[in-house]
Design a protein around this motif. Structure first.
Motif, short mmCIF file in Angstrom:
data_model
loop_
_atom_site.label_atom_id
_atom_site.label_comp_id
_atom_site.label_asym_id
_atom_site.label_seq_id
_atom_site.Cartn_x
_atom_site.Cartn_y
_atom_site.Cartn_z
N THR A 81 35.61 29.81 65.09
CA THR A 81 36.08 31.14 64.93
C THR A 81 35.30 31.66 64.07
OG1 THR A 81 37.84 30.38 63.39
CG2 THR A 81 38.49 30.43 65.70
N ASN A 82 34.48 31.23 63.43
CA ASN A 82 33.50 31.76 62.37
C ASN A 82 32.33 31.44 62.51
OD1 ASN A 82 32.29 32.64 60.12
ND2 ASN A 82 34.28 32.87 59.16
N LEU A 83 31.23 31.90 63.35
CA LEU A 83 29.84 31.46 63.49
C LEU A 83 29.20 31.38 62.10
CD1 LEU A 83 27.89 30.31 65.41
CD2 LEU A 83 27.33 32.84 65.92
N SER A 84 29.13 32.52 61.43
CA SER A 84 28.29 32.56 60.25
C SER A 84 28.44 31.47 59.09
CB SER A 84 28.11 33.86 59.45
OG SER A 84 29.55 34.31 59.26
N LYS A 85 29.91 31.18 59.02
CA LYS A 85 30.32 30.02 58.19
C LYS A 85 29.90 28.66 58.62
CE LYS A 85 34.39 27.90 56.32
NZ LYS A 85 35.99 27.62 56.53
N ARG A 86 30.02 28.42 60.18
CA ARG A 86 29.72 27.44 60.77
C ARG A 86 28.30 27.15 60.66
NH1 ARG A 86 32.02 22.61 61.89
NH2 ARG A 86 31.37 21.66 63.89
N LEU A 87 27.29 28.00 60.86
CA LEU A 87 25.92 28.15 60.71
C LEU A 87 25.50 27.46 59.26
CD1 LEU A 87 24.58 30.96 62.45
CD2 LEU A 87 24.36 28.56 63.19
N ASN A 88 26.30 28.04 58.29
CA ASN A 88 25.81 27.67 56.83
C ASN A 88 26.35 26.29 56.51
OD1 ASN A 88 25.02 30.33 55.75
ND2 ASN A 88 26.90 30.88 55.43
N GLU A 89 27.46 25.91 57.17
CA GLU A 89 28.00 24.29 57.30
C GLU A 89 26.88 23.44 57.73
OE1 GLU A 89 32.76 25.03 57.00
OE2 GLU A 89 31.76 24.54 59.07
N HIS A 90 26.36 24.11 58.91
CA HIS A 90 25.32 22.99 59.39
C HIS A 90 23.98 22.98 58.71
CE1 HIS A 90 27.30 22.19 63.19
NE2 HIS A 90 27.32 23.51 63.50
N TYR A 91 23.52 24.04 57.94
CA TYR A 91 22.32 24.29 57.04
C TYR A 91 22.63 23.22 55.97
CZ TYR A 91 19.93 27.53 59.83
OH TYR A 91 19.07 28.02 60.72
N ASP A 92 24.04 23.20 55.32
CA ASP A 92 24.24 22.50 54.17
C ASP A 92 24.71 21.19 54.58
OD1 ASP A 92 23.98 24.78 52.59
OD2 ASP A 92 26.14 25.33 52.57
N GLU A 93 24.53 20.89 56.04
CA GLU A 93 24.93 19.41 56.43
C GLU A 93 26.20 18.85 55.90
OE1 GLU A 93 21.46 16.94 55.08
OE2 GLU A 93 20.19 17.86 56.67
N ILE A 94 27.05 19.67 56.05
CA ILE A 94 28.60 19.33 56.03
C ILE A 94 29.40 19.50 57.20
CG2 ILE A 94 28.46 19.63 53.71
CD1 ILE A 94 29.92 22.26 53.82
N ALA A 95 28.79 20.04 58.17
CA ALA A 95 29.54 20.42 59.37
C ALA A 95 29.74 19.39 60.45
CB ALA A 95 29.07 21.84 60.09
N SER A 96 28.60 18.68 60.66
CA SER A 96 28.64 17.92 61.69
C SER A 96 27.71 16.73 61.69
CB SER A 96 28.32 18.81 62.92
OG SER A 96 27.78 17.73 63.99
N LYS A 97 28.36 15.41 61.73
CA LYS A 97 27.37 14.46 61.87
C LYS A 97 26.34 14.37 62.80
CE LYS A 97 30.96 11.27 60.16
NZ LYS A 97 31.78 10.15 60.69
N PHE A 98 26.43 14.95 63.98
CA PHE A 98 25.64 15.16 65.05
C PHE A 98 24.32 15.93 64.54
CE2 PHE A 98 23.50 17.29 68.73
CZ PHE A 98 23.23 16.21 69.46
N THR A 99 24.80 16.98 63.92
CA THR A 99 23.69 18.08 63.81
C THR A 99 22.74 17.62 62.52
OG1 THR A 99 25.23 19.25 62.07
CG2 THR A 99 24.85 20.13 64.40
N LYS A 100 23.39 16.88 61.48
CA LYS A 100 22.73 15.95 60.29
C LYS A 100 21.72 14.97 60.85
CE LYS A 100 23.54 14.03 56.08
NZ LYS A 100 24.58 13.55 55.16
N LYS A 101 22.27 14.20 61.70
CA LYS A 101 21.60 13.11 62.55
C LYS A 101 20.50 13.75 63.32
CE LYS A 101 21.96 9.19 65.49
NZ LYS A 101 22.61 8.51 66.66
#
Length: 78
Positions: A9-29
Motif C-alpha cells: 500500500t506504500n510503494l516508496s516505503k517498500r522500496l526503501n525496505e528492499h534497499y535496506d534489505e529488511i523487506a524480503s528474504k527473496f529480494t535479499k537472497k
C-alpha cells in the motif's frame, strides 16, 4: 534476470525496505532491488489477484509486459 512481484500500500516505503534489505528474504537472497515496472489498483483484492496471476506467468511473458511500458528496462524512481 530475476523478478520480484509483490503487493504494497506504500510503494516508496517498500522500496526503501528492499534497499535496506529488511523487506524480503527473496529480494535479499537474489539482490533484487530495482523497480522497473509497477501497476496501481484502487482495490487491494484486485491487486492481490493480479499479483497471483503474474507470479504464475513465464519469465518471458513478464518481460514482454514490462517492455510494453519500459522498453529499455530503465530503473524507475518512485
Amino acid at each position: 534476470m530475476t523478478f520480484y512481484i509483490g503487493v504494497t500500500t506504500n510503494l516508496s516505503k517498500r522500496l526503501n525496505e528492499h534497499y535496506d534489505e529488511i523487506a524480503s528474504k527473496f529480494t535479499k537472497k537474489y539482490n533484487v532491488k530495482d523497480l522497473i515496472y509497477f501497476e496501481t489498483f484502487s482495490d487491494i483484492e484486485q491487486a492481490i489477484k493480479r499479483e497471483k496471476q503474474l507470479k504464475n506467468w513465464h519469465k518471458e511473458w513478464k518481460l514482454n509486459l514490462i517492455k510494453t511500458v519500459n522498453p529499455t528496462l530503465k530503473i524507475l524512481d518512485y
